[in-house]
Design an enzyme around this catalytic site. Structure first.
Site, PDB file in Angstrom:
ATOM      1  N   PRO A 169       0.838  -1.204   0.000  1.00 43.48           N
ATOM      2  CA  PRO A 169       0.000   0.000   0.000  1.00 43.48           C
ATOM      3  C   PRO A 169       0.870   1.250   0.000  1.00 43.48           C
ATOM      4  O   PRO A 169       1.924   1.294   0.647  1.00 43.48           O
ATOM      5  CB  PRO A 169      -0.797  -0.137   1.311  1.00 43.48           C
ATOM      6  CG  PRO A 169       0.059  -0.974   2.190  1.00 43.48           C
ATOM      7  CD  PRO A 169       0.863  -1.885   1.299  1.00 43.48           C
ATOM      8  N   TYR A 171       0.854   5.862  -0.556  1.00 40.29           N
ATOM      9  CA  TYR A 171       0.065   7.091  -0.564  1.00 40.29           C
ATOM     10  C   TYR A 171       1.011   8.254  -0.845  1.00 40.29           C
ATOM     11  O   TYR A 171       2.235   8.130  -0.752  1.00 40.29           O
ATOM     12  CB  TYR A 171      -0.685   7.291   0.759  1.00 40.29           C
ATOM     13  CG  TYR A 171       0.205   7.405   1.971  1.00 40.29           C
ATOM     14  CD1 TYR A 171       0.560   8.660   2.473  1.00 40.29           C
ATOM     15  CD2 TYR A 171       0.678   6.269   2.619  1.00 40.29           C
ATOM     16  CE1 TYR A 171       1.379   8.776   3.587  1.00 40.29           C
ATOM     17  CE2 TYR A 171       1.494   6.380   3.729  1.00 40.29           C
ATOM     18  CZ  TYR A 171       1.839   7.635   4.206  1.00 40.29           C
ATOM     19  OH  TYR A 171       2.654   7.740   5.309  1.00 40.29           O
ATOM     20  N   ARG A 234      -5.846   3.524   6.719  1.00 39.89           N
ATOM     21  CA  ARG A 234      -5.797   3.484   5.269  1.00 39.89           C
ATOM     22  C   ARG A 234      -5.208   2.161   4.756  1.00 39.89           C
ATOM     23  O   ARG A 234      -5.695   1.567   3.806  1.00 39.89           O
ATOM     24  CB  ARG A 234      -4.946   4.659   4.761  1.00 39.89           C
ATOM     25  CG  ARG A 234      -4.831   4.725   3.267  1.00 39.89           C
ATOM     26  CD  ARG A 234      -3.752   5.701   2.803  1.00 39.89           C
ATOM     27  NE  ARG A 234      -3.762   6.956   3.524  1.00 39.89           N
ATOM     28  CZ  ARG A 234      -2.867   7.291   4.451  1.00 39.89           C
ATOM     29  NH1 ARG A 234      -1.894   6.449   4.774  1.00 39.89           N
ATOM     30  NH2 ARG A 234      -2.926   8.459   5.073  1.00 39.89           N
ATOM     31  N   ARG A 239      -4.862  -3.163   1.711  1.00 40.45           N
ATOM     32  CA  ARG A 239      -4.507  -4.590   1.710  1.00 40.45           C
ATOM     33  C   ARG A 239      -5.726  -5.458   1.396  1.00 40.45           C
ATOM     34  O   ARG A 239      -5.606  -6.483   0.708  1.00 40.45           O
ATOM     35  CB  ARG A 239      -3.892  -4.973   3.069  1.00 40.45           C
ATOM     36  CG  ARG A 239      -2.590  -4.242   3.374  1.00 40.45           C
ATOM     37  CD  ARG A 239      -1.968  -4.781   4.664  1.00 40.45           C
ATOM     38  NE  ARG A 239      -0.845  -3.940   5.082  1.00 40.45           N
ATOM     39  CZ  ARG A 239      -0.945  -2.973   5.988  1.00 40.45           C
ATOM     40  NH1 ARG A 239      -2.112  -2.719   6.584  1.00 40.45           N
ATOM     41  NH2 ARG A 239       0.110  -2.254   6.306  1.00 40.45           N
ATOM     42  N   ASP A 259       5.422  -3.122   3.199  1.00 39.40           N
ATOM     43  CA  ASP A 259       5.261  -1.670   3.154  1.00 39.40           C
ATOM     44  C   ASP A 259       6.459  -1.048   2.451  1.00 39.40           C
ATOM     45  O   ASP A 259       7.583  -1.551   2.525  1.00 39.40           O
ATOM     46  CB  ASP A 259       5.118  -1.112   4.569  1.00 39.40           C
ATOM     47  CG  ASP A 259       3.817  -1.569   5.236  1.00 39.40           C
ATOM     48  OD1 ASP A 259       2.897  -1.954   4.487  1.00 39.40           O
ATOM     49  OD2 ASP A 259       3.746  -1.567   6.473  1.00 39.40           O
ATOM     50  N   ASP A 260       6.214   0.069   1.783  1.00 45.06           N
ATOM     51  CA  ASP A 260       7.280   0.661   0.970  1.00 45.06           C
ATOM     52  C   ASP A 260       8.365   1.339   1.797  1.00 45.06           C
ATOM     53  O   ASP A 260       9.465   1.592   1.296  1.00 45.06           O
ATOM     54  CB  ASP A 260       6.691   1.660  -0.037  1.00 45.06           C
ATOM     55  CG  ASP A 260       5.837   2.724   0.646  1.00 45.06           C
ATOM     56  OD1 ASP A 260       5.724   2.688   1.886  1.00 45.06           O
ATOM     57  OD2 ASP A 260       5.278   3.578  -0.068  1.00 45.06           O
ATOM     58  N   ASP A 261       8.104   1.659   3.082  1.00 46.12           N
ATOM     59  CA  ASP A 261       9.110   2.346   3.886  1.00 46.12           C
ATOM     60  C   ASP A 261       9.977   1.395   4.689  1.00 46.12           C
ATOM     61  O   ASP A 261      10.845   1.844   5.450  1.00 46.12           O
ATOM     62  CB  ASP A 261       8.446   3.360   4.830  1.00 46.12           C
ATOM     63  CG  ASP A 261       7.419   2.702   5.736  1.00 46.12           C
ATOM     64  OD1 ASP A 261       7.037   1.539   5.460  1.00 46.12           O
ATOM     65  OD2 ASP A 261       7.003   3.342   6.728  1.00 46.12           O
ATOM     66  N   GLU A 360      -2.563  -7.364  13.133  1.00 45.26           N
ATOM     67  CA  GLU A 360      -1.865  -8.589  12.745  1.00 45.26           C
ATOM     68  C   GLU A 360      -2.479  -9.814  13.422  1.00 45.26           C
ATOM     69  O   GLU A 360      -2.674 -10.858  12.794  1.00 45.26           O
ATOM     70  CB  GLU A 360      -0.380  -8.482  13.113  1.00 45.26           C
ATOM     71  CG  GLU A 360       0.361  -7.354  12.395  1.00 45.26           C
ATOM     72  CD  GLU A 360       0.210  -6.002  13.090  1.00 45.26           C
ATOM     73  OE1 GLU A 360       0.859  -5.023  12.665  1.00 45.26           O
ATOM     74  OE2 GLU A 360      -0.553  -5.942  14.073  1.00 45.26           O
TER      75      GLU A 360
END
Length: 414
Positions: A169, A171, A234, A239, A259-261, A360
């Site tokens: 995900p 943003y 969000r 997901r 996650d991208d970070d 989770e």
């Protein structure tokens, strides 16, 4: 000059033949040949002439017998046959006594004697001819057989690698392009097949689409349509959009929420392929105070999960102490409940209304019953393969359209 003309006689009862008892006679070439044959012709020519021209002369001038000619013919045939079959001893003695290798030319060519042995999986070899053999040209033969049992067995037992379904995900924020490019370059180094599902909220941005096209891996760009006023988390809805896509299209592989970070190692993605149903591993995390690192994830005895790492008192009530990027599962659990003996066929989704930090746990409880259905990765769970650092700068202003409108060049006076 006298000339002799043969006239047609009106009488049919001539008593003489041409060349006998005639007041005049003109000898034909054949008669001339016969008249002089006794003195000038050789016996062979005389025999041939008598054989073909027997009916043109009388027995009185020359006595000829068919029996004699037949006997002569058989005699000559027999002599010719004996001459053709008789060996020339002198010539063969010379060939035997002389060494053919010292001669410049050899009219007898013996092919090289070649013995080829086939060895399964190895190249055949050629035995060299003996010294006494005559070799015209060097002959090299090789027999290559790819019937190695181990090789054939390995090919037949080949199993294709499982597909990795990485769900991310994202943003709009200041470091979005940096995070997406960093994660995309890592996935590019992972052995295929890899499917990267990137989900955005409400609309797909052109900038994100351009990054995905330039990465060079298989991807799907999805949009989560949801009223932002009703959204508590969000990432939960993003997901769930990806889970619906996997379930609807029955994608087969290992689903992983990345996650991208976060920071990932290549070893992590290769280890995920070994997951049968559900796999988990420890994740290194930076505390909210950012002054210490904590470890969250399973405690393993080999591949068996026997406990959990946790340092936060408020989260001790959780059933499974694991980060969102600390587990992966088989995608067939989403669309094939009979295979995994699930008690219900309800869709597996993340819940938006649960307390923060329990996302989770509530999601994993829909996939497995307890730790006995989990697999620790790697065996012993002794290695940290990804980090969750929380380095996002919330006060950085996000430029409109990912472009800086002002010129950043600095002119220094001389």
């Amino acid at each position: 000059m006298a000339s002799i003309r043969r006239t047609l006689s009106p009488y049919n009862d001539r008593s003489y033949q041409n060349g006998s008892n005639s007041p005049f006679s003109v000898q034909s070439p054949s008669q001339k040949l016969l008249s002089h044959g006794r003195t000038t012709l050789s016996p062979v020519r005389r025999f041939i002439t008598g054989l073909f021209l027997q009916k043109h002369y009388s027995r009185k001038s020359y006595q000829f017998s068919w029996k004699k000619s037949l006997v002569r013919c058989l005699l000559f045939f027999f002599l010719g046959f004996l001459l053709g079959m008789a060996p020339f001893n002198n010539d063969f003695n010379e060939l035997r006594n002389n060494d053919l290798r010292n001669n410049d030319f050899s009219f007898e060519m013996k092919p090289a004697v070649v013995n080829v042995e086939k060895n399964v999986g190895d190249l055949g070899f050629v035995e060299r001819p003996k010294e006494n053999d005559v070799v015209v040209d060097a002959v090299k033969l090789g027999v290559s057989e790819r019937n190695d049992r181990n090789e054939v067995k390995r090919i037949l037992d080949f199993e294709p690698r499982k597909q990795l379904i990485v769900v991310t995900p994202t943003y709009n924020r200041a470091l979005q392009a940096y995070y997406l490019n960093r994660l995309g370059q890592v996935l590019r180094l992972v052995r295929p097949p890899v499917l990267w599902i990137v989900v955005e909220m409400n609309a797909a941005s052109m900038e994100t689409a351009e990054i995905l096209r330039n990465i060079g891996i298989m991807y799907r760009h999805l949009v989560c349509v949801k009223n932002s006023t009703d959204v508590k988390d969000r990432g939960v809805h993003q997901r769930n959009t990806a889970l619906e896509h996997v379930e609807r299209h029955r994608l087969d592989g290992i689903v992983y929420f990345a996650d991208d970070d976060n920071i990932y190692s290549l070893e992590l993605f290769e280890s995920i392929r070994e997951v049968s149903r559900f796999g988990t591993w420890p994740v290194g995390m930076l505390a909210q105070s950012k002054n210490k690192a904590i470890l969250e994830g399973p405690v393993c005895n080999g591949s068996q999960v026997i406990g959990w790492h946790t340092n936060e008192k408020s989260k001790r009530l959780r059933r499974f102490h694991v980060d969102m990027s600390g587990f992966a599962f088989n995608s067939t659990i989403l669309w094939d409940p009979k295979r995994w003996h699930r008690p219900t066929s309800d869709p597996i989704r993340q819940l938006d209304k649960v307390k923060e930090g329990f996302q989770e746990t509530t999601f994993i409880e829909q996939i497995v019953e307890d730790e006995s259905q989990m697999e620790g990765i790697p065996p012993g769970c002794y290695k940290i393969m990804n980090w969750h650092l929380h380095l996002e700068a919330h006060q950085v202003i996000y430029p409109s359209g990912w472009m800086l409108q002002k010129n950043l060049d600095l002119v220094i006076p001389s």
